[in-house]
Design a protein around this motif. Structure first.
Motif, PDB file in Angstrom:
ATOM      1  N   VAL A   1       0.824  -1.248  -0.097  1.00 47.10           N
ATOM      2  CA  VAL A   1      -0.019  -0.011   0.065  1.00 47.10           C
ATOM      3  C   VAL A   1       0.874   1.171   0.148  1.00 47.10           C
ATOM      4  N   GLU A   2       1.708   1.220   0.804  1.00 48.74           N
ATOM      5  CA  GLU A   2       2.678   2.527   0.994  1.00 48.74           C
ATOM      6  C   GLU A   2       3.445   2.767  -0.256  1.00 48.74           C
ATOM      7  N   GLU A   3       3.764   1.668  -0.922  1.00 52.18           N
ATOM      8  CA  GLU A   3       4.814   1.981  -1.959  1.00 52.18           C
ATOM      9  C   GLU A   3       3.781   2.002  -3.246  1.00 52.18           C
ATOM     10  N   LYS A   4       2.496   1.895  -3.081  1.00 55.91           N
ATOM     11  CA  LYS A   4       1.588   1.915  -4.222  1.00 55.91           C
ATOM     12  C   LYS A   4       1.792   1.188  -5.439  1.00 55.91           C
ATOM     13  N   LEU A   5       1.968  -0.050  -4.773  1.00 57.19           N
ATOM     14  CA  LEU A   5       2.446  -1.220  -6.151  1.00 57.19           C
ATOM     15  C   LEU A   5       1.161  -1.713  -6.642  1.00 57.19           C
ATOM     16  N   ASP A   6       0.938  -1.698  -7.866  1.00 59.08           N
ATOM     17  CA  ASP A   6      -0.220  -2.093  -8.602  1.00 59.08           C
ATOM     18  C   ASP A   6      -0.005  -3.543  -9.129  1.00 59.08           C
ATOM     19  N   ILE A   7      -0.449  -4.605  -8.242  1.00 61.74           N
ATOM     20  CA  ILE A   7       0.111  -5.996  -8.670  1.00 61.74           C
ATOM     21  C   ILE A   7      -1.315  -6.708  -9.138  1.00 61.74           C
ATOM     22  N   LEU A   8      -0.915  -7.694  -9.901  1.00 64.88           N
ATOM     23  CA  LEU A   8      -1.904  -8.689 -10.162  1.00 64.88           C
ATOM     24  C   LEU A   8      -2.210 -10.183  -9.429  1.00 64.88           C
ATOM     25  N   GLY A   9      -3.125 -10.587  -9.043  1.00 60.46           N
ATOM     26  CA  GLY A   9      -3.294 -11.653  -8.182  1.00 60.46           C
ATOM     27  C   GLY A   9      -2.896 -11.266  -6.822  1.00 60.46           C
ATOM     28  N   ASN A  10      -2.214 -12.285  -6.026  1.00 58.32           N
ATOM     29  CA  ASN A  10      -1.614 -11.935  -4.790  1.00 58.32           C
ATOM     30  C   ASN A  10       0.018 -12.533  -5.021  1.00 58.32           C
ATOM     31  N   PRO A  11       0.709 -11.782  -3.981  1.00 58.95           N
ATOM     32  CA  PRO A  11       1.974 -12.422  -3.702  1.00 58.95           C
ATOM     33  C   PRO A  11       2.311 -13.779  -3.650  1.00 58.95           C
ATOM     34  N   LEU A  12       3.142 -14.344  -4.343  1.00 57.82           N
ATOM     35  CA  LEU A  12       3.516 -15.872  -4.201  1.00 57.82           C
ATOM     36  C   LEU A  12       4.556 -15.862  -3.461  1.00 57.82           C
ATOM     37  N   PRO A  13       4.438 -16.780  -2.366  1.00 58.66           N
ATOM     38  CA  PRO A  13       5.822 -17.042  -1.666  1.00 58.66           C
ATOM     39  C   PRO A  13       6.923 -17.883  -2.274  1.00 58.66           C
ATOM     40  N   LYS A  14       8.222 -17.808  -2.405  1.00 60.89           N
ATOM     41  CA  LYS A  14       9.089 -18.524  -3.107  1.00 60.89           C
ATOM     42  C   LYS A  14       9.565 -19.532  -1.824  1.00 60.89           C
ATOM     43  N   VAL A  15       9.945 -20.612  -2.302  1.00 63.75           N
ATOM     44  CA  VAL A  15       9.887 -21.836  -1.353  1.00 63.75           C
ATOM     45  C   VAL A  15      11.371 -21.811  -1.511  1.00 63.75           C
ATOM     46  N   ASP A  16      11.841 -21.881   0.058  1.00 57.84           N
ATOM     47  CA  ASP A  16      13.372 -22.102   0.481  1.00 57.84           C
ATOM     48  C   ASP A  16      13.419 -23.247   1.087  1.00 57.84           C
ATOM     49  N   GLY A  17      14.379 -24.154   0.445  1.00 62.61           N
ATOM     50  CA  GLY A  17      14.618 -25.487   1.084  1.00 62.61           C
ATOM     51  C   GLY A  17      15.242 -25.411   2.124  1.00 62.61           C
ATOM     52  N   ASP A  18      16.049 -24.488   2.677  1.00 66.19           N
ATOM     53  CA  ASP A  18      17.048 -24.450   3.718  1.00 66.19           C
ATOM     54  C   ASP A  18      16.442 -23.604   4.831  1.00 66.19           C
ATOM     55  N   PHE A  19      14.964 -23.263   4.638  1.00 68.13           N
ATOM     56  CA  PHE A  19      14.404 -22.432   5.850  1.00 68.13           C
ATOM     57  C   PHE A  19      14.347 -23.166   7.132  1.00 68.13           C
ATOM     58  N   ASN A  20      14.340 -22.534   8.121  1.00 68.64           N
ATOM     59  CA  ASN A  20      14.353 -23.156   9.359  1.00 68.64           C
ATOM     60  C   ASN A  20      13.927 -22.365  10.469  1.00 68.64           C
ATOM     61  N   TRP A  21      12.833 -22.982  11.057  1.00 68.73           N
ATOM     62  CA  TRP A  21      12.049 -22.159  12.048  1.00 68.73           C
ATOM     63  C   TRP A  21      12.813 -22.237  13.495  1.00 68.73           C
ATOM     64  N   ASP A  22      13.653 -22.970  13.355  1.00 71.22           N
ATOM     65  CA  ASP A  22      14.320 -22.800  14.715  1.00 71.22           C
ATOM     66  C   ASP A  22      15.531 -21.695  14.801  1.00 71.22           C
ATOM     67  N   ALA A  23      15.825 -20.827  13.770  1.00 77.04           N
ATOM     68  CA  ALA A  23      16.539 -19.952  13.781  1.00 77.04           C
ATOM     69  C   ALA A  23      15.766 -18.745  14.481  1.00 77.04           C
TER      70      ALA A  23
END
Length: 439
Positions: free
Chosen positions: A80-102
């Motif tokens: 909203v603040e950057e006034k980005l006119d987007i189509l659809g919704n943001p799609l998360p990029k999958v990170d195979g090394d993501f760790n919730w213990d960090a």
């Protein structure tokens, strides 16, 4: 927290959201404290459970929940603040090394950006039809009214001028529908011969294919939708229940009063004028709808711009309740691309010409629509309070509100197009309009 955007090209970007422990720890601690007050763990009194035990049991899930809340809120605010006119919704990029213990986390989202569009309302030309009710149409309508209000005279058998009432049936297709037909409706001499000389109680063996001159009459006679009779080839039986001829009503004051109400019309000339006005009012609505459709098609064809196709296909694959395969998503994109293009074109035109719809306008439009509906049932003078109450109830239904808003926007766009779009005008009879438009 830090949010950055990298433009891949004019239509695609990646937003990165970095979240540190300081961004969420205070909120997590507050939620854990509230959990401790309410936790019911055997061996401990309520509110006396050690915080270490509460953290061990609930800490990670609470942290994940709070980070996701923070992520969604910060991403939405950024767009909203950057006034980005987007189509659809943001799609998360999958990170195979993501760790919730960090303690610190980085999230990336793909964005499909709306293209820059320039719309030229002067580009291309369409035809604006002015449909007139000619003498032939008016004569036919006068005859129809005379027949409708005429006297029915029972006949023993079907003749060329008979009106035949009966029931069409087909067990396999579960067709059982009462209908009224005339030999003018019937296509071909062979079909007509089956009717001529028939009597009440006779059962005629017929075929749906080429039975009537018009598919609309076939659909009406069988009690089916227009699309259901396209290409229909099935045997039918028609049981004759009544045979009549109609003695046309005499054109006099009684005739005028029955049609339009007492004293509204007092001569055949006024009758014909009224028929012409009413018919051309209905024709104008059809002509307007055709004009809107023609301009829409023209704008889609003439307004060239690229879309983030790969992103949209990927988004369509995840947007519904059920995930789609890449092939299914690509097929869905092909079906919806035209509509999306016009959506963007329409939005640009509305922005450039300050076309808006506020709630009061929508409510007034709903009230006008409701008044028309009530008038059809003879309620011509409803109170303002009653209309407003009904309109507010209708607008509380989101689907109805969207439908009415779409109709109102279309009406405003049509007015704008009539003012700004180049088109040639053509006066035609209704018959010629149908021939040209629905070839």
């Amino acid at each position: 927290m830090n949010i950055t955007k990298e433009n891949i090209d004019a239509l695609n970007a990646v937003v990165k959201v970095d979240i540190t422990a300081e961004d969420y720890q205070e909120k997590v601690a507050s939620v854990l404290k509230d959990y401790r007050k309410k936790a019911n763990i055997p061996g401990f009194r309520p509110g006396q459970v050690p915080m270490g035990l509460v953290k061990k049991q609930y800490g990670k899930s609470i942290m994940v929940d709070e980070v996701n809340k923070l992520l969604q809120e910060s991403l939405n605010n950024y767009l909203v603040e950057e006034k980005l006119d987007i189509l659809g919704n943001p799609l998360p990029k999958v990170d195979g090394d993501f760790n919730w213990d960090a303690e610190n986390f980085s999230f990336e989202f793909e964005l499909g950006l709306a293209p820059e569009i320039k719309v030229d309302l002067k580009a291309g030309k369409v035809t604006k039809y002015n449909i007139v009710a000619n003498d032939e149409l008016i004569n036919k309508e006068v005859e129809n009214l005379q027949t409708r209000l005429g006297n029915k005279i029972e006949q023993e058998e079907v003749a060329e001028v008979s009106t035949i009432e009966g029931t069409f049936t087909n067990e396999e297709k579960t067709i059982e529908n009462k209908a009224t037909v005339t030999l003018e409706d019937i296509k071909g001499k062979l079909n007509a011969k089956k009717f001529i000389g028939s009597k009440v109680g006779d059962v005629l063996e017929l075929k749906s294919k080429n039975l009537f001159n018009e598919n609309a009459k076939l659909a009406q006679s069988l009690g089916l939708e227009a699309n259901e009779v396209e290409g229909l080839e099935t045997p039918l039986t028609f049981t004759i229940e009544a045979i009549n001829i109609t003695e046309p009503a005499e054109i006099n004051q009684e005739f005028f009063d029955k049609i339009f109400g007492e004293g509204v019309v007092s001569s055949e000339e006024e009758l014909r004028t009224k028929i012409k006005e009413d018919a051309e009012g209905q024709f104008a609505q059809q002509a307007d709808q055709h004009l809107l459709n023609a301009i829409t098609e023209n704008l889609i064809e003439k307004t060239a711009f690229d879309l983030p196709k790969e992103f949209l296909i990927k988004w369509l694959g995840t947007a519904g309740e059920k995930p789609l395969t890449e092939e299914e998503a690509a097929a869905e994109y092909e079906k919806s691309e035209k509509g999306l293009r016009y959506q963007l074109i329409e939005g640009k035109i509305m922005a450039d010409n300050d076309v808006k719809v506020d709630f009061q306008e929508l409510k007034d439009y709903a009230i006008g629509f409701i008044k028309q509906q009530m008038a059809q049932f003879g309620q011509n003078n409803p109170e303002d309070k009653e209309l407003e109450d009904i309109a507010m109830r209708v607008l509380q239904n989101q689907d109805e509100a969207k439908r009415l808003q779409s109709q109102l926007i279309s009406s405003k766009m049509l007015d704008l197009f009539k003012e700004k779009v180049s088109f040639k005008e053509k006066e035609v009879s209704y018959e010629d309009f149908v021939k040209e438009v629905y070839k």
